[in-house]
Design a protein around this motif. Sequence first.
Motif, PDB file in Angstrom:
ATOM      1  N   LEU A  54       0.818  -1.214   0.000  1.00  0.00           N
ATOM      2  CA  LEU A  54       0.000   0.000   0.000  1.00  0.00           C
ATOM      3  C   LEU A  54       0.854   1.268   0.000  1.00  0.00           C
ATOM      4  O   LEU A  54       0.353   2.356   0.260  1.00  0.00           O
ATOM      5  N   GLN A  55       2.154   1.137  -0.294  1.00  0.00           N
ATOM      6  CA  GLN A  55       3.028   2.311  -0.328  1.00  0.00           C
ATOM      7  C   GLN A  55       2.545   3.349  -1.331  1.00  0.00           C
ATOM      8  O   GLN A  55       2.539   4.544  -1.042  1.00  0.00           O
ATOM      9  N   ILE A  56       2.177   2.900  -2.513  1.00  0.00           N
ATOM     10  CA  ILE A  56       1.755   3.845  -3.557  1.00  0.00           C
ATOM     11  C   ILE A  56       0.518   4.610  -3.116  1.00  0.00           C
ATOM     12  O   ILE A  56       0.421   5.820  -3.336  1.00  0.00           O
ATOM     13  N   LEU A  57      -0.408   3.930  -2.472  1.00  0.00           N
ATOM     14  CA  LEU A  57      -1.595   4.619  -1.959  1.00  0.00           C
ATOM     15  C   LEU A  57      -1.190   5.638  -0.904  1.00  0.00           C
ATOM     16  O   LEU A  57      -1.662   6.778  -0.919  1.00  0.00           O
ATOM     17  N   ALA A  58      -0.301   5.251  -0.003  1.00  0.00           N
ATOM     18  CA  ALA A  58       0.146   6.168   1.048  1.00  0.00           C
ATOM     19  C   ALA A  58       0.850   7.385   0.458  1.00  0.00           C
ATOM     20  O   ALA A  58       0.576   8.528   0.849  1.00  0.00           O
ATOM     21  N   VAL A  59       1.750   7.172  -0.489  1.00  0.00           N
ATOM     22  CA  VAL A  59       2.464   8.292  -1.113  1.00  0.00           C
ATOM     23  C   VAL A  59       1.484   9.205  -1.841  1.00  0.00           C
ATOM     24  O   VAL A  59       1.580  10.435  -1.747  1.00  0.00           O
TER      25      VAL A  59
END
Length: 196
Positions: A54-59
């Motif tokens: 979920l890194q891309i969502l967080a960024v």
Amino acid sequence: MTGTLAATFWPSHRTASSSLSAATRNVILVIAGACLITLGAKIQVPFWPVPLTLQILAVSVIAAAYGLRLGLLTVALYLGAGAMGLPVFAGALAGPAALIGPTAGFLAGFLVMAAIIGAAADRGLDRSFASLIGIMAIANVIVFIPGLLWLGTWTGYGAKLLETGFSPFIVGTAVKTLLGAAIMPAAWAILNRLRG
């Protein structure tokens, strides 16, 4: 309409007496954002060599909420923490090895993503799903450019590259893009309701 969600929710005043509080606010936001990206990295489906996280969502959400400057600082802090050996990345890699490993291109792409979405947020384009969805989609696709170029040095630049670094992530990326573009207008609506 100007100002990011973070600046509207927690405004800072640029006077001599309040400059420390503005700096403190920024430090707190950047650290909190880096922690959120770390949490996103730890929520994963363990594909190899690139896990689905979920890194891309967080960024995406952080850049939209913070804007260009704070969004880039947050991603830079996250990457710097990982480079120093803190366990912030997905998987077991930490330290400088993670920044030359198979996922290094995707990690570098987070800076580009934060710049694109953050610049759009600075212009007020984070307040509606219709304007944000296209920007987030472009930013999400652009992350794959350095990601796949670097990953190809590990897998080769053929079908194996697409099989390991692109195909498993199409649906997940689309869902995360839709979710990120929906979160921001909803957050603005809640904030506006609270402000009366």
